[in-house]
Design a protein around this motif. Structure first.
Motif, PDB file in Angstrom:
ATOM      1  N   PHE A 196      63.081  20.630  48.707  1.00  0.00           N
ATOM      2  CA  PHE A 196      64.023  21.974  48.421  1.00  0.00           C
ATOM      3  C   PHE A 196      65.049  21.397  47.675  1.00  0.00           C
ATOM      4  CE2 PHE A 196      64.546  26.572  48.442  1.00  0.00           C
ATOM      5  CZ  PHE A 196      65.914  26.145  49.052  1.00  0.00           C
ATOM      6  N   VAL A 197      65.196  22.091  46.361  1.00  0.00           N
ATOM      7  CA  VAL A 197      65.862  21.562  44.971  1.00  0.00           C
ATOM      8  C   VAL A 197      66.359  23.038  45.162  1.00  0.00           C
ATOM      9  CG1 VAL A 197      66.720  20.819  43.197  1.00  0.00           C
ATOM     10  CG2 VAL A 197      65.067  20.060  44.269  1.00  0.00           C
ATOM     11  N   SER A 198      67.988  23.290  45.356  1.00  0.00           N
ATOM     12  CA  SER A 198      68.610  24.906  45.160  1.00  0.00           C
ATOM     13  C   SER A 198      69.541  24.369  43.295  1.00  0.00           C
ATOM     14  CB  SER A 198      69.099  25.423  45.321  1.00  0.00           C
ATOM     15  OG  SER A 198      69.555  27.132  45.467  1.00  0.00           O
ATOM     16  N   PHE A 199      69.335  25.468  42.828  1.00  0.00           N
ATOM     17  CA  PHE A 199      70.815  25.919  41.583  1.00  0.00           C
ATOM     18  C   PHE A 199      70.669  26.656  40.880  1.00  0.00           C
ATOM     19  CE2 PHE A 199      67.972  24.858  37.777  1.00  0.00           C
ATOM     20  CZ  PHE A 199      67.019  24.081  37.778  1.00  0.00           C
ATOM     21  N   SER A 200      71.591  27.218  40.133  1.00  0.00           N
ATOM     22  CA  SER A 200      72.243  28.357  39.606  1.00  0.00           C
ATOM     23  C   SER A 200      71.957  28.497  38.261  1.00  0.00           C
ATOM     24  CB  SER A 200      73.180  28.946  39.814  1.00  0.00           C
ATOM     25  OG  SER A 200      73.684  30.196  38.750  1.00  0.00           O
ATOM     26  N   ALA A 201      71.145  30.208  37.641  1.00  0.00           N
ATOM     27  CA  ALA A 201      70.744  30.158  36.089  1.00  0.00           C
ATOM     28  C   ALA A 201      72.487  29.891  35.582  1.00  0.00           C
ATOM     29  CB  ALA A 201      70.350  30.369  36.061  1.00  0.00           C
ATOM     30  N   VAL A 202      73.657  30.894  36.538  1.00  0.00           N
ATOM     31  CA  VAL A 202      74.588  30.187  35.436  1.00  0.00           C
ATOM     32  C   VAL A 202      75.180  29.455  35.176  1.00  0.00           C
ATOM     33  CG1 VAL A 202      76.928  31.814  36.440  1.00  0.00           C
ATOM     34  CG2 VAL A 202      75.268  32.160  37.116  1.00  0.00           C
ATOM     35  N   LEU A 203      75.007  27.793  35.440  1.00  0.00           N
ATOM     36  CA  LEU A 203      75.840  26.967  35.530  1.00  0.00           C
ATOM     37  C   LEU A 203      74.616  25.835  35.484  1.00  0.00           C
ATOM     38  CD1 LEU A 203      77.754  26.465  39.176  1.00  0.00           C
ATOM     39  CD2 LEU A 203      78.302  27.266  37.134  1.00  0.00           C
ATOM     40  N   SER A 204      73.409  25.803  35.228  1.00  0.00           N
ATOM     41  CA  SER A 204      72.383  24.596  34.786  1.00  0.00           C
ATOM     42  C   SER A 204      72.284  24.665  33.510  1.00  0.00           C
ATOM     43  CB  SER A 204      71.634  24.918  36.691  1.00  0.00           C
ATOM     44  OG  SER A 204      71.713  24.643  37.525  1.00  0.00           O
ATOM     45  N   GLY A 205      71.480  24.037  33.036  1.00  0.00           N
ATOM     46  CA  GLY A 205      71.200  24.099  31.515  1.00  0.00           C
ATOM     47  C   GLY A 205      69.806  23.102  31.367  1.00  0.00           C
ATOM     48  N   ILE A 206      69.310  23.120  30.316  1.00  0.00           N
ATOM     49  CA  ILE A 206      68.151  22.537  29.916  1.00  0.00           C
ATOM     50  C   ILE A 206      68.362  20.479  30.820  1.00  0.00           C
ATOM     51  CG2 ILE A 206      66.973  20.822  28.253  1.00  0.00           C
ATOM     52  CD1 ILE A 206      66.144  24.159  28.531  1.00  0.00           C
ATOM     53  N   LYS A 207      69.099  20.094  30.381  1.00  0.00           N
ATOM     54  CA  LYS A 207      69.581  18.630  30.570  1.00  0.00           C
ATOM     55  C   LYS A 207      69.114  18.925  33.065  1.00  0.00           C
ATOM     56  CE  LYS A 207      73.008  14.776  31.621  1.00  0.00           C
ATOM     57  NZ  LYS A 207      74.062  14.468  31.207  1.00  0.00           N
ATOM     58  N   GLU A 208      70.445  19.537  33.542  1.00  0.00           N
ATOM     59  CA  GLU A 208      69.464  19.506  35.475  1.00  0.00           C
ATOM     60  C   GLU A 208      67.977  20.187  34.392  1.00  0.00           C
ATOM     61  OE1 GLU A 208      73.720  20.091  33.794  1.00  0.00           O
ATOM     62  OE2 GLU A 208      71.866  21.280  33.230  1.00  0.00           O
ATOM     63  N   THR A 248      69.829  41.742  49.381  1.00  0.00           N
ATOM     64  CA  THR A 248      69.060  41.910  50.229  1.00  0.00           C
ATOM     65  C   THR A 248      68.323  40.979  51.323  1.00  0.00           C
ATOM     66  OG1 THR A 248      67.815  42.163  48.179  1.00  0.00           O
ATOM     67  CG2 THR A 248      68.373  44.107  48.792  1.00  0.00           C
ATOM     68  N   GLY A 249      68.625  39.972  50.486  1.00  0.00           N
ATOM     69  CA  GLY A 249      67.969  38.029  51.352  1.00  0.00           C
ATOM     70  C   GLY A 249      67.258  37.534  50.808  1.00  0.00           C
ATOM     71  N   LYS A 250      67.682  38.065  49.274  1.00  0.00           N
ATOM     72  CA  LYS A 250      66.464  36.841  48.177  1.00  0.00           C
ATOM     73  C   LYS A 250      66.196  35.767  48.285  1.00  0.00           C
ATOM     74  CE  LYS A 250      67.969  39.131  44.053  1.00  0.00           C
ATOM     75  NZ  LYS A 250      69.043  39.685  44.942  1.00  0.00           N
ATOM     76  N   THR A 251      68.612  34.899  47.858  1.00  0.00           N
ATOM     77  CA  THR A 251      68.429  33.841  48.453  1.00  0.00           C
ATOM     78  C   THR A 251      67.716  33.102  50.220  1.00  0.00           C
ATOM     79  OG1 THR A 251      70.081  33.708  46.565  1.00  0.00           O
ATOM     80  CG2 THR A 251      70.085  31.811  48.376  1.00  0.00           C
ATOM     81  N   THR A 252      68.348  33.817  50.870  1.00  0.00           N
ATOM     82  CA  THR A 252      68.002  33.182  52.178  1.00  0.00           C
ATOM     83  C   THR A 252      66.241  33.636  52.918  1.00  0.00           C
ATOM     84  OG1 THR A 252      69.918  34.770  52.881  1.00  0.00           O
ATOM     85  CG2 THR A 252      68.312  34.325  54.529  1.00  0.00           C
ATOM     86  N   LEU A 253      65.236  34.133  51.718  1.00  0.00           N
ATOM     87  CA  LEU A 253      64.297  34.084  52.057  1.00  0.00           C
ATOM     88  C   LEU A 253      63.769  32.699  51.780  1.00  0.00           C
ATOM     89  CD1 LEU A 253      61.152  34.840  53.012  1.00  0.00           C
ATOM     90  CD2 LEU A 253      61.888  36.823  51.177  1.00  0.00           C
ATOM     91  N   ALA A 254      64.551  32.305  50.262  1.00  0.00           N
ATOM     92  CA  ALA A 254      63.825  31.426  49.641  1.00  0.00           C
ATOM     93  C   ALA A 254      64.204  29.592  50.694  1.00  0.00           C
ATOM     94  CB  ALA A 254      64.536  31.547  47.815  1.00  0.00           C
ATOM     95  N   HIS A 255      65.446  30.064  51.569  1.00  0.00           N
ATOM     96  CA  HIS A 255      65.532  28.972  52.140  1.00  0.00           C
ATOM     97  C   HIS A 255      65.108  29.153  53.678  1.00  0.00           C
ATOM     98  CE1 HIS A 255      69.619  26.722  51.004  1.00  0.00           C
ATOM     99  NE2 HIS A 255      69.464  28.702  49.858  1.00  0.00           N
ATOM    100  N   VAL A 256      64.292  30.533  54.242  1.00  0.00           N
ATOM    101  CA  VAL A 256      63.324  29.890  55.378  1.00  0.00           C
ATOM    102  C   VAL A 256      61.876  29.667  54.998  1.00  0.00           C
ATOM    103  CG1 VAL A 256      62.087  31.591  56.450  1.00  0.00           C
ATOM    104  CG2 VAL A 256      64.833  32.070  56.289  1.00  0.00           C
ATOM    105  N   ILE A 257      61.746  29.947  53.842  1.00  0.00           N
ATOM    106  CA  ILE A 257      60.647  29.360  53.041  1.00  0.00           C
ATOM    107  C   ILE A 257      61.101  27.697  53.172  1.00  0.00           C
ATOM    108  CG2 ILE A 257      58.540  29.449  51.133  1.00  0.00           C
ATOM    109  CD1 ILE A 257      59.698  32.087  50.530  1.00  0.00           C
ATOM    110  N   ALA A 258      61.467  27.484  52.878  1.00  0.00           N
ATOM    111  CA  ALA A 258      61.616  25.335  52.671  1.00  0.00           C
ATOM    112  C   ALA A 258      61.510  24.986  53.827  1.00  0.00           C
ATOM    113  CB  ALA A 258      63.363  25.507  51.937  1.00  0.00           C
ATOM    114  N   ARG A 259      62.415  25.287  54.450  1.00  0.00           N
ATOM    115  CA  ARG A 259      62.145  24.921  56.390  1.00  0.00           C
ATOM    116  C   ARG A 259      60.813  25.311  56.953  1.00  0.00           C
ATOM    117  NH1 ARG A 259      67.643  27.996  56.290  1.00  0.00           N
ATOM    118  NH2 ARG A 259      69.369  26.544  56.171  1.00  0.00           N
TER     119      ARG A 259
END
Length: 475
Positions: A107-119, A90-101
């Motif tokens: 702009f920093v992007s990462f996925s909760a699936v691959l990232s933890g407290i250290k990152e 529905t455009g969640k990620t796209t909207l975030a990129h549009v806002i950054a531009r």
């Protein structure tokens, strides 16, 4: 080229974009168009066709139309931390990129699936430096933010509060259940809706015509019926629509005139099965079981069958549905039709015996029966009153005259003394008190005038008259 002002460039790492080591060269700029990456077969069409600006963005007019709070915040560079909640595509990620531009933020992007407290700590430290040394804000985009646990979400709080980062989270799950309250109170939740068919058609046609990012160089002809089919079967998900289109185009060879013609038959073969939005562990699970329950309660067998079918098509455990219908039979029908409980249990046994798909018809039969049965919640209300009195009065003693007296000592203490055996009296009934003294006039069960409860009500009224109490009984 070297990173200006000593800034550390952002390098893509897995699903995220993180600060690169000092002195590294910028290998890819998030905001530059990289034609090689946009070649057919290299990057998915859905990714290549992401809108670059608000004007390109399709759908979500309720939050992005001109003059809206969110749009003004983006255009005036006053964006605050937010959570975008909505179904896939529905455009969640796209909207975030549009806002950054649009805002020119770091702009920093990462996925909760691959990232933890250290990152998270590393990103927070970098964001603090960006603010202190360069007075530049950082937008931190967290995809699938609901997958972060409480400790990980807590790590964002001080930095959101201090303004070191603008957090934008994307989630398909209800934030009320999946995001901690402290973080929710510091963010604005925006709900994104599934795209309608007209919006999906705009996105599909744009991809067909776009020669730079889309399929414009492949001479694609999409039949109107095929377009309608893809837009309908994508179920509001632009990613599914574009993926289906791309797969169809790349697997159909051009004809003698160089055209790639997508017919309805090709679209059907490509789509194969509609992507149903149904998450057995998420909010949609509870939404649809609620819809089934309320349709049964509202005596609408057609709606009940539809929601039952949706759950089965989405992969729900049929025995879970059967259990819910057994509960419904007692809660919403009760003694208005005592047979309803037996029908629900019978459906459960039938499915357990037959399995899928044969046993699913028994569930459909039960759903129709429950929906068309007379309704009463008198049993449900009565039991709730009982539970309330138990909590309020705790362990009241059993009256002596109805206690069991298996030993001489207990008889000598008065257990069972003066008990009146109903079968020794006319009509097999005797005026007797069976509740504890503190509750002796309490009335819990009040049958309705519907179905079999009408007969039960007559019996209770007859016994009440025999007792000589009638309407004097307290509620």
């Amino acid at each position: 080229m070297p990173c200006p002002m000593g800034e550390r460039p952002l390098l893509p790492i897995g699903a995220g974009i993180y600060p690169a080591p000092k002195g590294a060269l910028i290998l890819m700029d998030l905001f530059k168009k990289e034609k090689k990456q946009r070649g057919i077969g290299r990057t998915p069409l859905a990714d290549r066709m992401r809108p670059q600006t608000l004007d390109e963005f399709v759908g979500q007019r309720h939050i992005l139309e001109k003059g809206s709070v969110l749009r003004k915040a983006i255009e005036e560079d006053k964006i605050q931390s937010a959570i975008f909640w909505g179904p896939p595509g529905t455009g969640k990620t796209t909207l975030a990129h549009v806002i950054a531009r649009a805002t020119g933020a770091h702009f920093v992007s990462f996925s909760a699936v691959l990232s933890g407290i250290k990152e998270i700590k590393e990103v927070m430290a970098e964001a603090t430096k960006m603010k202190e040394f360069y007075n530049r804000k950082t937008i931190l985009f967290v995809d699938e933010v609901h997958r972060f646990n409480k400790a990980q979400q807590d790590a964002f709080l001080p930095h959101v509060e201090k303004g070191n980062i603008i957090l934008i989270g994307a989630t398909t799950e209800n934030p009320s259940f999946e995001v901690i309250s402290a973080l929710l109170s510091r963010t604005k939740v925006y709900t994104l809706n599934p795209l309608n068919e007209d919006e999906l058609k705009i996105i599909i046609n744009r991809a067909i015509k776009d020669k730079e990012r889309g399929l414009g160089n492949l001479n694609v002809e999409l039949e109107d019926k095929a377009l309608d089919y893809i837009a309908q079967m994508a179920n509001g998900d632009a990613r599914i629509a574009l993926s289906t289109l791309e797969f169809a185009v790349l697997t159909i060879p051009p004809d003698k005139k160089g055209r790639r013609k997508i017919t309805l038959k090709i679209a059907e073969e490509t789509m194969q099965k509609k992507a149903l939005v149904y998450d057995k562990g998420g909010e949609e699970h509870y939404n649809i079981i609620s819809a089934l329950h309320k349709s049964l309660r509202g005596s609408d067998p057609d709606a009940a069958l539809y929601w039952l079918g949706r759950m089965l098509a989405g992969g729900e455990d049929p025995l879970y549905i059967a259990r819910r219908m057994v509960r419904f039979a007692s809660e919403d029908i009760g003694n208005a039709d005592p047979q309803a409980l037996q029908v629900a249990i019978g459906a459960k046994e039938a499915y357990h015996f037959l399995g899928s798909p044969e046993g699913e018809l028994a569930l459909a039969q039960a759903a129709i029966y429950l929906a068309t049965a007379p309704k009463s919640n008198a049993v449900y209300k009565a039991f709730n009153l009982v539970q309330g009195d138990i909590q309020r009065t705790q362990a009241l003693p059993v009256p002596m005259h109805i206690r069991n007296a298996p030993t001489k000592l207990m008889k000598d203490l008065g257990y069972g003394k003066d008990y009146k055996y109903p079968h020794d009296f006319p009509d097999h009934f005797v005026d007797e008190t069976y509740l504890p003294e503190n509750l002796k006039n309490r009335k819990y069960y009040r049958p309705t005038d519907f179905g079999f409860e009408k007969e039960i009500k007559k019996r209770l009224e007859w016994w009440a008259k025999k007792r000589g109490q009638g309407s004097r009984r307290k509620e």
